[in-house]
Design an enzyme around this catalytic site. Sequence first.
Site, short mmCIF file in Angstrom:
data_model
loop_
_atom_site.label_atom_id
_atom_site.label_comp_id
_atom_site.label_asym_id
_atom_site.label_seq_id
_atom_site.Cartn_x
_atom_site.Cartn_y
_atom_site.Cartn_z
N LYS A 39 -71.65 3.29 -10.89
CA LYS A 39 -70.30 3.78 -10.62
C LYS A 39 -70.21 4.20 -9.17
O LYS A 39 -71.12 4.85 -8.64
CB LYS A 39 -69.97 4.97 -11.51
CG LYS A 39 -68.67 5.73 -11.13
CD LYS A 39 -68.50 6.99 -11.92
CE LYS A 39 -69.58 8.00 -11.62
NZ LYS A 39 -69.48 8.55 -10.25
N ALA A 65 -75.26 9.37 -0.20
CA ALA A 65 -74.27 8.96 0.80
C ALA A 65 -74.54 7.55 1.31
O ALA A 65 -73.63 6.88 1.80
CB ALA A 65 -74.29 9.95 1.97
N GLU A 96 -65.99 14.87 -8.26
CA GLU A 96 -65.38 13.82 -9.08
C GLU A 96 -66.31 13.35 -10.19
O GLU A 96 -65.86 12.97 -11.28
CB GLU A 96 -64.93 12.65 -8.20
CG GLU A 96 -66.03 12.02 -7.36
CD GLU A 96 -66.06 12.58 -5.97
OE1 GLU A 96 -66.42 11.83 -5.05
OE2 GLU A 96 -65.74 13.76 -5.79
N ASP A 152 -50.43 14.22 7.78
CA ASP A 152 -51.17 13.03 7.36
C ASP A 152 -52.25 13.36 6.35
O ASP A 152 -53.10 12.54 6.06
CB ASP A 152 -51.79 12.32 8.56
CG ASP A 152 -52.87 13.17 9.23
OD1 ASP A 152 -52.88 14.39 8.98
OD2 ASP A 152 -53.68 12.62 9.98
N ARG A 203 -73.45 5.31 -1.93
CA ARG A 203 -72.12 5.70 -2.40
C ARG A 203 -71.92 5.32 -3.86
O ARG A 203 -70.82 5.02 -4.31
CB ARG A 203 -71.03 5.07 -1.52
CG ARG A 203 -71.10 5.46 -0.06
CD ARG A 203 -70.06 4.75 0.75
NE ARG A 203 -68.72 5.13 0.36
CZ ARG A 203 -67.61 4.51 0.75
NH1 ARG A 203 -67.71 3.42 1.53
NH2 ARG A 203 -66.43 4.91 0.36
N PHE A 230 -76.20 10.12 -7.08
CA PHE A 230 -75.32 9.68 -6.00
C PHE A 230 -75.96 10.00 -4.65
O PHE A 230 -76.53 11.06 -4.45
CB PHE A 230 -73.96 10.39 -6.10
CG PHE A 230 -73.04 10.11 -4.95
CD1 PHE A 230 -72.22 9.00 -4.96
CD2 PHE A 230 -73.01 10.95 -3.85
CE1 PHE A 230 -71.38 8.73 -3.89
CE2 PHE A 230 -72.17 10.70 -2.78
CZ PHE A 230 -71.35 9.58 -2.80
#
Length: 441
Positions: free
Chosen positions: A401, A384, A353, A312, A387, A382
């Site tokens: 973004k 947490a 990213e 998975d 986000r 950024f």
Amino acid sequence: MSRQTLTLFDPTLMRPALLDAFKKLDQRIQWRNPVMFVVYIGSAFTTALAVDEPNAFTLWVAVWLWFTVLFANFAEALAEGRSKAQAASLRGLKKQTWAKKLQGTYDANKSHNTMNWLPLEADNLRKGDVVIVVAGETIPADGEVIDGVASVDESAITGESAPVIRESGGDFSSVTGGTRVLSDWIVVSVSVNPGETFVDRMIAMVENAKRQKTPNEIALTILLVALTIVFLGVVVTLLPFSKFGVQTMGAGEPVSLVVLVSLLVCLIPTTIAGLLSAIGVAGMSRMMQANVIATSGRAVEAAGDVDVLLLDKTGTITLGNRQASAFLAAPGVALTELADAAQLASLADETPEGRSIVVLAKQKFNLRERDMTSLGATFVPFTAQTRMSGVDLSGGRVVRKGAAEAVRKYITDAGGNYPSAVQSLAEDVSRRGSTLLILNI
């Protein structure tokens, strides 16, 4: 990094296995395999006879018996060597790191910038110690988050490329040593002592240190021992029968002890017993080559009936970190404009990213670094919690973004309209198994 595949008779495995074959001649090790222990006793007995009454036949029998014992030891040592080589590669996950151990009693109301901590090697941490980990640092040990929230890169452990959010309370508070904090900070209470971490347990399983015999292996061992006892009884009775026959006939010689020992070794299932443990270890090693860790011999047996293995996690076949691959513009937005805004919004984003978006914009549209002072830019890093990352430019222009749901909430909370075309695009990308980052310009 390419994974090195060891051949069956690789010199790096052969030399240690030959040495271990002689080390395994210890009686305490031989006793674990009753059938081979009988051969071991026979080898020692025949050697004693060869020393007492030297002759070529007895000497060669002793040599072949010792060869049989050493071959069984060598087969097991060779299989164990493969497991040790796999464990050595796993030890690469255990990087020597320094922890920021907090002093005194932890105060949740205190800012993390003013917390008093001392540097301490991760191997010296004990259960109950409290450490603080900030963005860019490696989590030193397994534990529970007791304060803060952060995005964590767990690809080294799970293979999952997407970072996960770890925060105090709930089902997302556990962290694993060796993973890396990408943003924000967390306070972690260490939950294990040295040698008990997740990576340590993986290494122990691969090294076969605690391998338990399977039911089939136990049943086969009992059968082999029973057959050995039967044949031992048969061979023992041959000597008195032989002496009786010689006395009755008045001719010939009774069968020698060397011949009886040789006959016993030929009758008992020596080969099966000698390779039984090696087969178990080799089975676990073969599973490791397929990136599957078998925690027991039962799992190896079950794997023999498996034709297809479904996982998975997609991260096992990716780079381990999400990388930007394309710019998808909404209706009415030029790709160049989108790439320019995406690069601006990612300059303060230190996640993998975020950095990859800057590189992609440079490669696709030759967008270079610019003088941000003249633009009056204020970067929004950024976190947490939000986000999102972005930049506030002079003239009131705001660029954000982030994850689709986070940007949608940001737009709607500000009284804006979230375009249905963007929602459809996000759903289409998700169906393809990719991850979409939304840009609000």
